[in-house]
Design an enzyme around this catalytic site. Sequence first.
Site, PDB file in Angstrom:
ATOM      1  N   ASP A  59     -45.841  33.377  22.356  1.00  0.00           N
ATOM      2  CA  ASP A  59     -46.897  34.324  21.974  1.00  0.00           C
ATOM      3  C   ASP A  59     -46.273  35.488  21.212  1.00  0.00           C
ATOM      4  O   ASP A  59     -45.665  36.387  21.807  1.00  0.00           O
ATOM      5  CB  ASP A  59     -47.619  34.827  23.224  1.00  0.00           C
ATOM      6  CG  ASP A  59     -48.054  33.687  24.133  1.00  0.00           C
ATOM      7  OD1 ASP A  59     -48.656  32.728  23.619  1.00  0.00           O
ATOM      8  OD2 ASP A  59     -47.784  33.744  25.345  1.00  0.00           O
ATOM      9  N   SER A 110     -49.021  27.855  21.742  1.00  0.00           N
ATOM     10  CA  SER A 110     -48.476  29.101  21.218  1.00  0.00           C
ATOM     11  C   SER A 110     -49.551  29.803  20.417  1.00  0.00           C
ATOM     12  O   SER A 110     -50.547  29.202  20.023  1.00  0.00           O
ATOM     13  CB  SER A 110     -47.260  28.853  20.314  1.00  0.00           C
ATOM     14  OG  SER A 110     -46.158  28.378  21.054  1.00  0.00           O
ATOM     15  N   SER A 147     -45.800  28.747  26.432  1.00  0.00           N
ATOM     16  CA  SER A 147     -46.538  29.271  25.286  1.00  0.00           C
ATOM     17  C   SER A 147     -45.717  30.343  24.590  1.00  0.00           C
ATOM     18  O   SER A 147     -45.277  31.308  25.206  1.00  0.00           O
ATOM     19  CB  SER A 147     -47.878  29.865  25.747  1.00  0.00           C
ATOM     20  OG  SER A 147     -48.641  30.305  24.640  1.00  0.00           O
TER      21      SER A 147
END
Length: 358
Positions: free
Chosen positions: A276, A236, A274
Amino acid sequence: MERQRARALGFAPGILPPGPLNAITDVAGVLVGQVTVIEGEGTRTGVTAIRPHPGNPYAGRVPAGLFAMNGFGKMAGVTQVQELGELETPILLTNTLAVGRAVEALVDWTLAQPGNEQVRSVNAVVGETNDGRLNDIRLRGVTGAHCAEALTAASPGPVAEGSVGAGTGTMAFGWKGGIGTSSRVLPASLGGWTVGALVQANYGGALCMAGLEVGRGLGKYFLAEHVAQQADADGSVMVILATDAPLSDRNLQRLARRAMAGIARTGAAFSDGSGDYALAFATHPEVIRTAERRGAIARYADLPNDKASPLFVAAAEATEEAVLNALTMATTIESRIGGKRAVGRALPLDRVLALRGC
């Protein structure tokens, strides 16, 4: 080779100049505090606190905007930020399983502020990345006391980078990630505004440093074939943007979106796993939502849409360089998780410079 910031190594992305500190604290009033938690064989984690101004943020709320490029995350407090377009607490960054403790610590800190004696609702904002590759995250090493310490320690001035605070146990592009920061200052003819970025880098892809394809050159990148060690794309990234420009929450959301241009330039994969996120806030005195302004019809300064483009450039550039600083300043971290040795090796700066022909 001694750890250095990216600019000292010759990696200075973009066209705009940095501020004096090349940090988010170049935005006047912004404070950063960090606590690094290294205990026993497995705990390698921490907390990073960002305060938008030295006062009581519940009373003097700053406009804010959020953008999620990929929402695989556990960020707390985001729906109210999206709904009301403002922050009423500082921001804490930590690891995934410490979000609950950080929320409680922010609530405690906010309720204790002078003037908040009658407060009955607090929207605590906490961002996270999962540092479980280097940190035995199930040990729950971050406590409320660590969060409170980071808030109390928050100060202006230089910001520690690399394997510190919420970046202690993070990885990026197969190398040791961490906390990084940078800033950009517009020329006076464009308003002279400052944009600062702070990142918690814990994501993957194929590392690119100011156009140099480092990941490919060093043979470590997501989807690499026939190499001994591949970089994981999952993880992340948290980006916090601050500006002294008089932006509305709507244009701060637009500013936050441009941070992902900077993340993309570093070679991010933006993978399924991930998270983000980018959160942007403004500190201009005429946009702060004081109790008086919230109590009646009020007038706020608002930079026009067609004057915002240079700030968008600044956000992308500062974010990109902040990631590079996180990598170049990070030091190797070792731990043992479940009886197995884990190592996050620092990006080899000598090999990076060799790729560039230095």
